[in-house]
Design an enzyme around this catalytic site. Structure first.
Site, short mmCIF file in Angstrom:
data_model
loop_
_atom_site.label_atom_id
_atom_site.label_comp_id
_atom_site.label_asym_id
_atom_site.label_seq_id
_atom_site.Cartn_x
_atom_site.Cartn_y
_atom_site.Cartn_z
N THR A 127 13.35 14.16 3.66
CA THR A 127 14.67 14.44 4.22
C THR A 127 15.09 13.57 4.73
O THR A 127 14.76 12.49 5.19
CB THR A 127 14.49 15.59 5.15
OG1 THR A 127 15.50 15.86 5.82
CG2 THR A 127 13.35 15.53 6.08
N ASP A 128 16.69 13.61 4.74
CA ASP A 128 17.49 12.59 5.72
C ASP A 128 17.26 12.76 7.03
O ASP A 128 17.70 12.03 7.88
CB ASP A 128 19.01 12.87 5.30
CG ASP A 128 19.46 14.12 5.86
OD1 ASP A 128 18.78 15.02 6.26
OD2 ASP A 128 20.53 14.44 5.58
N GLU A 129 16.38 13.91 7.41
CA GLU A 129 16.44 14.15 8.94
C GLU A 129 15.39 13.20 9.64
O GLU A 129 15.42 13.07 10.84
CB GLU A 129 15.87 15.48 9.22
CG GLU A 129 17.02 16.66 8.52
CD GLU A 129 16.77 18.07 9.31
OE1 GLU A 129 16.22 18.23 10.48
OE2 GLU A 129 17.20 18.92 8.65
N TYR A 151 9.96 19.80 13.11
CA TYR A 151 10.02 19.54 11.63
C TYR A 151 10.32 17.87 10.90
O TYR A 151 9.45 17.59 10.14
CB TYR A 151 11.32 20.31 10.94
CG TYR A 151 11.47 20.22 9.78
CD1 TYR A 151 10.94 20.41 8.74
CD2 TYR A 151 12.89 19.58 9.49
CE1 TYR A 151 11.31 20.09 7.22
CE2 TYR A 151 13.39 19.08 8.04
CZ TYR A 151 12.48 19.58 7.20
OH TYR A 151 12.94 19.17 5.79
N LYS A 155 7.91 15.50 8.54
CA LYS A 155 8.01 15.04 7.50
C LYS A 155 7.98 13.48 7.50
O LYS A 155 7.61 12.80 6.36
CB LYS A 155 9.70 15.49 7.21
CG LYS A 155 9.96 16.52 6.70
CD LYS A 155 9.22 17.28 5.70
CE LYS A 155 9.80 16.88 4.62
NZ LYS A 155 8.77 17.54 3.03
N1 LIG Z 1 16.64 22.47 1.59
C1 LIG Z 1 17.13 21.23 2.05
O1 LIG Z 1 18.32 21.27 2.30
C2 LIG Z 1 16.22 20.21 1.98
C3 LIG Z 1 16.79 18.87 2.31
C4 LIG Z 1 16.12 17.79 2.45
C5 LIG Z 1 14.76 17.81 1.94
N2 LIG Z 1 14.15 18.99 1.81
C6 LIG Z 1 12.86 19.04 1.66
O2 LIG Z 1 12.51 19.63 0.05
C7 LIG Z 1 11.06 20.49 -0.04
C8 LIG Z 1 11.52 21.97 -0.28
O3 LIG Z 1 12.60 22.48 0.52
P1 LIG Z 1 13.13 23.97 0.35
O4 LIG Z 1 14.24 23.90 1.28
O5 LIG Z 1 13.05 24.13 -1.06
O6 LIG Z 1 11.95 24.82 1.31
P2 LIG Z 1 11.64 26.25 1.40
O7 LIG Z 1 11.10 26.51 2.64
O8 LIG Z 1 12.68 27.19 0.69
O9 LIG Z 1 10.48 26.41 0.35
C9 LIG Z 1 9.09 25.76 0.63
C10 LIG Z 1 8.11 26.59 -0.23
O10 LIG Z 1 6.76 25.64 -0.03
C11 LIG Z 1 5.62 26.90 0.11
N3 LIG Z 1 4.59 26.58 0.99
C12 LIG Z 1 4.70 26.38 2.46
N4 LIG Z 1 3.60 25.89 2.88
C13 LIG Z 1 2.86 25.78 1.96
C14 LIG Z 1 1.33 25.53 1.69
N5 LIG Z 1 0.49 24.96 2.82
N6 LIG Z 1 0.83 25.26 0.37
C15 LIG Z 1 1.65 25.61 -0.54
N7 LIG Z 1 2.87 26.21 -0.63
C16 LIG Z 1 3.45 26.13 0.54
C17 LIG Z 1 6.38 28.14 0.53
O11 LIG Z 1 5.71 29.24 0.06
C18 LIG Z 1 7.56 27.91 -0.27
O12 LIG Z 1 7.71 28.63 -1.39
C19 LIG Z 1 10.60 20.46 1.54
O13 LIG Z 1 9.77 19.39 1.49
C20 LIG Z 1 11.66 20.06 2.60
O14 LIG Z 1 11.58 18.97 3.42
C21 LIG Z 1 14.97 20.21 1.88
#
Ligand SMILES: NC(=O)c1ccc[n+]([C@@H]2O[C@H](COP(=O)([O-])OP(=O)(O)OC[C@H]3O[C@@H](n4cnc5c(N)ncnc54)[C@H](O)[C@@H]3O)[C@@H](O)[C@H]2O)c1
Length: 340
Positions: A127-129, A151, A155
């Site tokens: 993430t950008d964070e 968080y 990451k």
């Molecule tokens: N949403 C955003 O804006 C954003 C931006 C940049 C990066 N990201 C990164 O992208 C990735 C996905 O983000 P998202 O928004 O889809 O997240 P989300 O919270 O919607 O989904 C996360 C998924 O991971 C699963 N999960 C959690 N713990 C687990 C474990 N121990 N084993 C297996 N599965 C597990 C959950 O059940 C869920 O389905 C993350 O790594 C996040 O840091 C998200």
């Protein structure tokens, strides 16, 4: 049919990525713990011929190792994570367990499998964070990591582990650092779907502090295409920022959303008013990525303009009201992240 593993494929970005890969005719194996954030709505696709959901915690080392060994995927997209900053303030432990230990387990499986000549590429989603508050300018891939929340620190920790495995064990991996995503299937504790849901239900629109915090927004479809590009063309060992260049203050975003909804003839109820609420502790003021590397070196670029993407997102939530209806309200309505 070629196999691809997506961890966290039942989450927001994961659901969209699974759809994207299925359309490209890969066999997709989704490894997901099915936490509160996973969406049951999307699991409707589970009867597709080229899709398999396996319920697993990525901390289960033996099971993870066996699954990767059996399926020999071309690539693993690692999206399994705890992702809500406010929850990380109330209870950081799960974030350390999944985001750091879980990534470590995945890396260990890949290290051991190299000895058996199984070497899928790893696309690790960050993430950008991790760059922390960007007061001026935009952070490129060399910008120092200064995470502010449990968080983003978890990451950042995972990213460092991935980088160490690349250097020490010659693991075949790339990292993406993406900005805020929006689009279908996002859990309604996050800003855009929360506001959409509140607009639909004639509820107040809570905005932290005075809404001056700025975020960069990308449509999740553009992110999925960037992730696929990283698999195909990303140089082993490198990180790539994935951004749109479109920054908005939270308050401006909520106003824009109201305008979009009005223009679509959606009724704005009397209670639907912006309400400033107590700020999140440690709230980063601004994130902004410099994404020239992926634009120039890999020729990827985002295609969806924010206004158009936002309108299409509202339409998706209108057409798919059951997506939010199926989620227990207690999982997203309560204000979190204020316990200190
Ligand atoms: N949403 C955003 O804006 C954003 C931006 C940049 C990066 N990201 C990164 O992208 C990735 C996905 O983000 P998202 O928004 O889809 O997240 P989300 O919270 O919607 O989904 C996360 C998924 O991971 C699963 N999960 C959690 N713990 C687990 C474990 N121990 N084993 C297996 N599965 C597990 C959950 O059940 C869920 O389905 C993350 O790594 C996040 O840091 C998200």
């Amino acid at each position: 049919m070629k196999n691809i593993i997506v961890t966290g494929g039942s989450g927001f970005i994961g659901s969209n990525l699974v759809n994207y890969l299925i359309k490209k005719r890969y066999f997709v194996i989704n490894l997901d713990k099915l936490t509160y954030a996973s969406n049951k709505y999307h699991n409707k696709i589970r009867n597709k011929r080229n899709y398999k959901l396996i319920k697993i915690d990525i901390n289960n080392k033996n099971k993870l190792f066996k699954i990767i060994k059996r399926h020999k995927p071309l690539v693993i997209f690692n999206l399994a994570a705890e992702t809500h900053v406010d929850r990380s303030i109330d209870g950081p432990e799960n974030f350390i367990k999944t985001n750091i230990n879980g990534t470590f387990n995945l890396l260990e499986s890949l290290r051991l499998l190299q000895k058996k000549n199984i070497r899928p590429k790893l696309v690790h989603i960050s993430t950008d964070e991790v760059y922390g508050d960007i007061k001026n300018g935009r952070s490129d891939e060399f910008y120092q990591y200064q995470p502010s929340s449990p968080y983003s620190a978890s990451k950042a920790g995972a990213d460092h582990l991935v980088k160490s495995y690349i250097r020490t064990y010659k693991l075949n991996a790339v990292i993406s650092n993406c900005c805020n995503n929006y689009g279908p299937y996002q859990f309604p504790e996050k800003l855009i779907p929360k506001m959409i849901s509140n607009i639909f239900n004639n509820k107040e629109l809570p905005v932290y502090a005075k809404g001056q915090n700025s975020r960069e927004w990308i449509h999740v479809f553009d992110h999925c295409e960037a992730l696929f590009t990283l698999y195909l063309k990303g140089k082993n060992g490198e990180s790539y920022n994935v951004g749109s260049g479109t920054n908005l203050k939270n308050i401006d975003l909520v106003k824009k959303l109201l305008k979009v909804c009005k223009s679509m003839g959606i009724r704005i109820g009397k209670k639907t008013k912006i309400k400033f609420v107590k700020d999140r502790p440690g709230h980063d003021f601004r994130y902004a990525l410099n994404s020239k590397k992926i634009l120039k070196k890999l020729k990827w670029k985002p295609k969806i303009y924010f206004e158009k993407g936002l309108k299409e997102t509202v339409i998706w939530y209108l057409k798919n009201k059951n997506f939010i209806k199926n989620i227990p309200r207690a999982n997203y309505l309560k204000r979190l992240g204020l316990k200190l």
